[in-house]
Design a protein around this motif. Structure first.
Motif, mmCIF file in Angstrom:
data_model
loop_
_atom_site.group_PDB
_atom_site.id
_atom_site.type_symbol
_atom_site.label_atom_id
_atom_site.label_comp_id
_atom_site.label_asym_id
_atom_site.label_seq_id
_atom_site.Cartn_x
_atom_site.Cartn_y
_atom_site.Cartn_z
ATOM 1 N N GLY A 227 1.186 -0.584 0.189
ATOM 2 C CA GLY A 227 0.317 -0.071 -0.111
ATOM 3 C C GLY A 227 1.048 0.695 0.100
ATOM 4 N N ASN A 228 0.888 2.225 -0.536
ATOM 5 C CA ASN A 228 0.828 3.853 -0.553
ATOM 6 C C ASN A 228 0.198 4.557 -0.589
ATOM 7 O OD1 ASN A 228 2.739 5.428 -0.449
ATOM 8 N ND2 ASN A 228 3.194 5.413 -2.375
ATOM 9 N N ALA A 229 0.044 5.438 0.905
ATOM 10 C CA ALA A 229 -1.052 6.468 0.888
ATOM 11 C C ALA A 229 -0.317 7.545 0.095
ATOM 12 C CB ALA A 229 -0.695 7.118 2.644
ATOM 13 N N CYS A 230 -1.319 8.681 -0.307
ATOM 14 C CA CYS A 230 -1.338 9.158 -1.589
ATOM 15 C C CYS A 230 -2.077 10.448 -1.086
ATOM 16 C CB CYS A 230 -1.383 8.657 -2.314
ATOM 17 S SG CYS A 230 -1.385 7.135 -3.227
ATOM 18 N N PRO A 231 -2.173 11.394 0.430
ATOM 19 C CA PRO A 231 -2.807 12.014 0.648
ATOM 20 C C PRO A 231 -3.212 13.432 -0.627
ATOM 21 C CG PRO A 231 -1.060 11.750 2.167
ATOM 22 C CD PRO A 231 -1.044 11.227 0.470
#
Lengths: 273, 273
Positions: free
Chosen positions: A138-142
């Protein structure tokens, strides 16, 4: 009615798919624009908001509920099912997991989403339950949500930021990428371009609409309760011009937003200090 | 105590300046992280939130209130003064206006901020009251808050976006630029670089701290009410790891955030539909 709620107006991408797939049913939508976004907030807060949102929909005639918000789907689904055991509750994570497992060849799946969604680890958990051999990154992309809400769908800045967010996932060798936030389908062309042709995108809006359609065809007793006439109702807890513009972007046409007759306020509990 | 509230933790830039300038006083801070941000929301919603935030501070011992949030300063100050007529209320717009008028030579001032701040037109109004000859141009920069909260303070993407936001203001020939959002002082080096040497930046955090200091020195009856011992208290309505990291970024050192003992919920008023 089919009830749909979201932290804001991003969930209209789900509404659009539901209307496309199930044009005969009436929908009620609640977007919690007065407290948007959920993705930066804690699980406890998201759960408490999700329960209030579902209550709003049920009080206004919803017979089934679709959680359009990925952050709420990720952290609040169990709490919602416990609180409303009679109500069929759909969320965007499970059907996306099913689809991702169906399309991955190398068994390496990527997920992009808000901080709340990614750090919940929900995709890892659900995928491991079905196929423990599959690797999930997963990678958070705010930054993607504000970029979409600015309408910067094709700007070079957006391309660069999408590229940056995808690098760590591409380095892991993913062949499937779940768009784990309601806003991301609007960036599909850029995301596909930066991901490359070998990576298949999974759009949860399509998957959850399929799931609801399949459920209704096998549950006539619930299907019979849904109203089939009248306009869709789209409520928001706060109304601004910018929200109306973004709603139009999401639905692909003009949308009449209604200000929900509810107030959000602090309740300060007595405490010692 | 000196009470400070903000829509989130951005207001800690104001706390930092207050502590620097007035180290002898105890502070209480409330950051409404459960409903952050305010800048995208409607004036009615921002006013209702600001009143609740001020109530929280007053119930916890604040004797004066500093509105750190530019969006709340822009749209809610009047409502706060009406609601709490006994309490000295400071906000970030007026001292910034004063400073901007003092430094502009060409009488052309730029303001950057959230949508709520910029579209309120508050700077235009306040400046016109003092010097109607001055031209004021605003530009809303909704991406800067998420960029700061991501910690992207020096990234090329941030530079490009800052540049893009400043172009229309530079074309108007501004010689003074008000950083109309608590987050922007963290981007000062980039903003100054892209604005160029001829444009003077106005940092409201410094200006409001000056104003509070001046007020206390001339109002001993209020000054006497402020407690001078004990730790500062920093409350938030929602607590996440990301908030703690960002708080550290804003204060320049580790910060202990306390979860405020309050809940936010919907109150659904009875209605006809």
């Amino acid at each position: 009615m089919i009830g749909v709620f979201d932290s804001g107006i991003g969930g209209l991408t789900i509404v659009r798919e539901l209307v496309r797939k199930l044009p005969e049913y009436r929908l009620i939508y609640f977007g919690d624009t007065a407290r948007t976004p959920y993705g930066t907030k804690s699980p406890e807060t998201i759960i408490s908001y999700a329960i209030q949102d579902a209550e709003f929909l049920l009080e206004h005639g919803a017979k089934i509920i679709v959680v359009a918000c990925h952050s709420a789907s990720s952290v609040a689904t169990e709490a919602l099912r416990q609180r409303f055991p009679e109500i069929p509750i759909f969320e965007v994570v499970s059907p996306s997991v099913k689809k991702a497992l169906a399309v991955t060849r190398k068994k390496v799946i990527g997920v992009i989403g808000t901080r709340a969604t990614v750090s919940s680890g929900i995709y890892q958990k659900k995928i491991a339950e079905i196929d423990p051999e599959v690797k999930v990154y997963g990678n958070a992309c705010p930054l993607l949500v504000p970029l979409v809400e600015e309408g910067w769908l094709k700007k070079p800045e957006t391309r660069r930021i999408v590229k940056k967010y995808l690098i760590p996932l591409k380095m892991r060798g993913i062949d499937t990428l779940v768009l784990g936030c309601t806003h991301y389908p609007l960036l599909k062309p850029i995301i596909q371009a930066k991901a490359g042709r070998r990576i298949t995108l999974v759009d949860p809006a399509c998957e959850v609409a399929e799931e609801v359609a399949a459920f209704l065809s096998t549950h006539p007793e619930i299907e019979a309760k849904l109203s089939k006439n009248g306009k869709h109702q789209i409520y928001v807890s706060d109304l601004t011009e910018a929200f109306e513009q973004v709603a139009r972007l999401f639905m692909g046409r003009k949308v009449n937003l209604l200000k929900a007759d509810c107030e959000m306020y602090h309740v300060i509990k007595p405490n010692g200090s």
